[in-house]
Scaffold this active site. Structure first.
Site, PDB file in Angstrom:
ATOM      1  N   ASP A 175       0.830  -1.205   0.000  1.00 26.70           N
ATOM      2  CA  ASP A 175       0.000   0.000   0.000  1.00 26.70           C
ATOM      3  C   ASP A 175       0.865   1.257   0.000  1.00 26.70           C
ATOM      4  O   ASP A 175       2.040   1.232   0.399  1.00 26.70           O
ATOM      5  CB  ASP A 175      -0.984   0.012   1.193  1.00 26.70           C
ATOM      6  CG  ASP A 175      -0.301  -0.064   2.551  1.00 26.70           C
ATOM      7  OD1 ASP A 175       0.688  -0.820   2.694  1.00 26.70           O
ATOM      8  OD2 ASP A 175      -0.733   0.643   3.480  1.00 26.70           O
ATOM      9  N   GLU A 179      -0.065  -1.162   5.709  1.00 30.63           N
ATOM     10  CA  GLU A 179       1.056  -0.766   6.572  1.00 30.63           C
ATOM     11  C   GLU A 179       0.942   0.706   6.929  1.00 30.63           C
ATOM     12  O   GLU A 179       1.202   1.113   8.061  1.00 30.63           O
ATOM     13  CB  GLU A 179       2.388  -1.022   5.846  1.00 30.63           C
ATOM     14  CG  GLU A 179       3.614  -0.926   6.750  1.00 30.63           C
ATOM     15  CD  GLU A 179       4.191   0.477   6.890  1.00 30.63           C
ATOM     16  OE1 GLU A 179       5.042   0.680   7.774  1.00 30.63           O
ATOM     17  OE2 GLU A 179       3.789   1.388   6.138  1.00 30.63           O
ATOM     18  N   GLU A 180       0.542   1.504   5.942  1.00 32.65           N
ATOM     19  CA  GLU A 180       0.536   2.957   6.120  1.00 32.65           C
ATOM     20  C   GLU A 180      -0.568   3.442   7.065  1.00 32.65           C
ATOM     21  O   GLU A 180      -0.606   4.607   7.417  1.00 32.65           O
ATOM     22  CB  GLU A 180       0.384   3.657   4.762  1.00 32.65           C
ATOM     23  CG  GLU A 180       1.538   3.407   3.796  1.00 32.65           C
ATOM     24  CD  GLU A 180       2.826   4.088   4.231  1.00 32.65           C
ATOM     25  OE1 GLU A 180       2.841   4.728   5.298  1.00 32.65           O
ATOM     26  OE2 GLU A 180       3.816   3.974   3.497  1.00 32.65           O
TER      27      GLU A 180
HETATM   28 ZN   LIG Z   1       6.748   2.136   4.240  1.00 31.55          ZN
END
Ligand SMILES: [Zn+2]
Length: 390
Positions: A75, A137-138
């Site tokens: 992502d 992840e973000e």
């Molecule tokens: Zn990253």
């Protein structure tokens, strides 16, 4: 599909999928799965609850222990409101740089890892290369834990996990842990002339936010431990970035919402900070309820990421240091999936091409030099996996 794509060609493909965290990444995952299948590598998907996103992992080479995981996230952060000089979802080369959303954070490393697959298969691996690509992840490292659990359960145990977040190819062996706690204060509305009979959610929130101010002041005064001293700043920080609440200037506020965020040094546990905060919530809530029984404070954990603890004689760090010759200590204050791999029993280290300063920015770029250093690093990992271990 053409089976031998260069890292650069794969990067162009990955960037073309606008995998902003709020949207599905399945088109990218389809492509990666097909690419791996073309090399005879079977990948496993790990979906989110809604089935709209998936992580993907694969074992390349022999099914034995002692391999190396190359880990990245698929992502990227949004481009909304950013002014770009080119299409963010197209890789443009200019002045020795590759521009495009995710080139730095971190489709560049993803591409390097995927390009390594065909090289690894030809090299005659003695131990496997394992690929791990996550989602979300973000938005708080939400996607990796389930993937890591499945990998740990189904793949032969790897001896090192390389998390390729941009570190300019420096070996980073520690990062802070983090937690974000959504906090919703519910007050009791009265005209402000009678405020002693109401509960003002905004003013009660101010008490909690001031609790954070006092903790920050204390933490700043404390003497950091030897590992903590590597961080900037070398203490745990408590932070509120936005506050939303209230109805009118002359009404005690019915609602107030914010997220209390903590970035914790490795010697302090994320769970302990959570508990300390919840204790403060209980105390302030009691004062609110003494005025009106409907008043209350609701909390929920929005994200929680364990810190990466520097390991004593960690295999991942040793491997990365041997390859790069970088023996300096490096720690970062942002959270990554490395702490999650470590928590699941992997030796983990962060090392990847690009500079974190270019992450999330308009006109995000990675230098060709860094990109090529990343390729050379992974080539050395492949060579390591072909060696006989004595
Ligand atoms: Zn990253």
């Amino acid at each position: 599909m053409h089976t031998d794509l260069s890292a650069r060609e794969i990067l162009e493909k990955l960037v073309s999928f606008p995998t902003v965290s709020r949207d599905s990444n399945l088109a990218l995952v389809d492509w990666v799965e097909d690419y791996l299948a073309a090399h005879g590598v079977r990948a496993t998907r790990v979906y989110n609850d809604e089935g709209t996103k998936a992580a993907l992992y694969a074992n390349v080479g022999p099914e034995v222990e002692g391999g190396v995981v190359l880990s990245g996230h698929t992502d990227v952060v949004p481009v909304d409101g950013q002014s770009w000089d080119s299409d963010p979802f197209e890789v443009i080369e200019k002045n020795g740089r590759l521009y495009g959303r995710g080139t730095c954070d971190m489709k560049g490393f993803d591409a390097i890892a995927l390009a390594a697959v065909s090289k690894a298969l030809k090299a005659g691996l003695k131990r496997p290369l394992q690929i791990a690509l996550s989602y979300d992840e973000e938005v708080g490292c939400l996607g990796a834990p389930r993937m890591i659990r499945e990998m740990a359960a189904h793949l032969p145990k790897a001896s090192a996990a390389i998390i390729g977040e941009p570190s300019e190819m420096k070996v980073v062996n520690g990062h802070k842990g983090g937690i974000g706690i959504e906090t919703h204060l519910r007050g009791h509305e009265v005209h402000s002339s009678l405020m002693h009979t109401g509960v003002n959610a905004v003013m009660e929130a101010a008490r909690l936010i001031d609790w954070a101010n006092r903790r920050n002041a204390e933490n700043m005064e404390a003497q950091p431990g030897p590992v903590d001293a590597l961080f900037e700043p070398p203490w745990t920080t408590c932070h509120v970035g936005t506050v939303e609440g209230g109805t009118a200037d002359n009404i005690t506020a019915k609602d107030c919402r914010f997220v209390m965020g903590f970035r914790c040094i490795p010697s302090e546990r994320v769970e302990d900070w959570q508990q300390r905060y919840l204790d403060a919530v209980v105390e302030i809530e009691a004062g609110m309820r003494a005025v009106h029984p409907d008043a209350r404070i609701d909390t929920s954990v929005r994200f929680q990421v364990p810190g990466l603890q520097p390991e004593t004689e960690g295999a991942a760090e040793a491997l990365a240091r041997r390859i790069t010759g970088d023996n300096a200590p490096h720690a970062v204050s942002y959270a990554t999936e490395a702490g999650q791999f470590q928590e699941a029993g992997y030796s983990a280290v962060i090392i990847g091409p690009g500079n974190i300063e270019q992450a999330h920015q308009p006109n995000e770029w990675i230098s060709l030099d860094q990109f090529n250093q990343g390729i050379a690093f992974v080539d050395r990992i492949i060579a390591h996996l072909c060696e006989d271990l004595s």
